[in-house]
Design an enzyme around this catalytic site. Structure first.
Site, PDB file in Angstrom:
ATOM      1  N   HIS A  34       0.811  -1.218   0.000  1.00 43.87           N
ATOM      2  CA  HIS A  34       0.000   0.000   0.000  1.00 43.87           C
ATOM      3  C   HIS A  34       0.852   1.279   0.000  1.00 43.87           C
ATOM      4  O   HIS A  34       1.938   1.325   0.574  1.00 43.87           O
ATOM      5  CB  HIS A  34      -0.932   0.010   1.212  1.00 43.87           C
ATOM      6  CG  HIS A  34      -0.211  -0.068   2.536  1.00 43.87           C
ATOM      7  ND1 HIS A  34       0.354   1.022   3.151  1.00 43.87           N
ATOM      8  CD2 HIS A  34       0.035  -1.125   3.352  1.00 43.87           C
ATOM      9  CE1 HIS A  34       0.895   0.665   4.300  1.00 43.87           C
ATOM     10  NE2 HIS A  34       0.729  -0.642   4.441  1.00 43.87           N
ATOM     11  N   ASP A  35       0.359   2.272  -0.696  1.00 42.42           N
ATOM     12  CA  ASP A  35       0.932   3.627  -0.703  1.00 42.42           C
ATOM     13  C   ASP A  35       2.308   3.714  -1.351  1.00 42.42           C
ATOM     14  O   ASP A  35       3.008   4.715  -1.199  1.00 42.42           O
ATOM     15  CB  ASP A  35       1.008   4.209   0.713  1.00 42.42           C
ATOM     16  CG  ASP A  35      -0.348   4.275   1.396  1.00 42.42           C
ATOM     17  OD1 ASP A  35      -1.107   5.211   1.100  1.00 42.42           O
ATOM     18  OD2 ASP A  35      -0.653   3.377   2.203  1.00 42.42           O
TER      19      ASP A  35
ATOM     20  N   GLY B  79       4.870  -1.136   2.576  1.00 50.51           N
ATOM     21  CA  GLY B  79       4.101   0.085   2.408  1.00 50.51           C
ATOM     22  C   GLY B  79       4.959   1.332   2.328  1.00 50.51           C
ATOM     23  O   GLY B  79       6.021   1.425   2.938  1.00 50.51           O
TER      24      GLY B  79
END
Length: 266
Positions: A121-122, A139
């Site tokens: 994520h991100d 992440g």
């Protein structure tokens, strides 16, 4: 009309360009988008929040925009994965959506994410990044343009990898990696990615300058301080040299930057 296999499952609000192709048993959920000329192969899954650019290939058994592997993530958060034009995600790879409201995990143009790789994520990947099988990025990892991530490489969350880097197979990185270098083993670097620089037709004078700056920055003392002093003194004349030096001091939240280490230290 897009070429959609009759066994594919398409959400009512999914947006699929008329020139796209969707294979058998693919799943494209509500809110997912597929750009012009892109191919979604059989059994691929585009979750809500997946935004696929033009002329991309999303191979079988991939999952794009799956839920973040974050214990604190609120499933009601609206977030995305954006894959830019011309990128290819091979079979079994996973790319998770961002954790923050209206934010995106981003993959740049003409990237190749090979089989069974994972992007958390991100993350933000630049253009023309190649990520080999069984490598993973935690992440909030940032990867610059033209970087090659070899097989089995593990990138710890919240680190930066500069542009033009070569990460050797089975490397493990928990610190930032400056642009244009070769990285190997655990938080180790060894000179510049000369093959990559030459393939991108970087001028010889820029390569010579990079070598001098590398020796200066890592010659002793604090690399951040050395890089800032060199930059402020105008020692970098080329764009590549300036990019190399800026990486060391432009992010105050850096967890630290890798240094060259001997075999005995490895």
């Amino acid at each position: 009309m897009a070429s959609i296999h009759p066994t594919a499952i398409i959400g009512e609000n999914a947006k699929i360009d008329p020139t796209a192709e969707v294979g058998a048993y693919a799943i494209i959920e509500n809110g997912a988008e597929v750009g012009a000329g892109s191919v979604i192969e059989p059994h691929a899954r585009l979750c809500s929040g997946a935004k696929i650019g033009a002329n991309c290939t999303i191979s079988s058994f991939t999952t794009i925009a799956g839920l973040p592997q974050d214990l604190h993530f609120d499933k009601s958060t609206i977030s995305y994965v954006e894959i830019a034009d011309g990128s290819v995600v091979r079979e079994g790879a996973t790319i998770h959506r961002a954790t923050k409201e209206n934010a995106s995990t981003k993959i740049g143009k003409n990237c190749l994410i090979m089989a069974n790789a994972h992007i958390g994520h991100d993350c933000v990947f630049g253009d023309r990044v190649i990520m080999a099988p069984f490598s993973a990025a935690g992440g909030f990892v940032e990867v610059g343009n033209d970087t090659f991530i070899s097989g089995g490489v593990m990138l710890h969350q919240k680190i930066r990898v500069g542009e033009g880097v070569m990460l050797s197979g089975n490397s493990a990185l928990s610190l930032d990696v400056p642009p244009f270098v070769n990285s190997l083993s655990r938080n180790n670097i060894a000179g510049f990615n000369l093959v990559g620089l030459m393939r991108r037709k970087v001028a010889r004078e820029a390569i010579a300058e990079l070598k001098k700056l590398y020796a200066l920055v890592y010659g002793g003392g604090n690399p951040r301080k050395n890089a800032k002093e060199a930059f402020d003194s105008g020692l970098a004349k080329t764009n590549e040299g300036k990019t190399f030096l800026r990486f060391f001091f432009e992010n105050e939240n850096s967890k630290g930057i890798v240094r060259p280490r001997s075999r005995n230290e490895d």
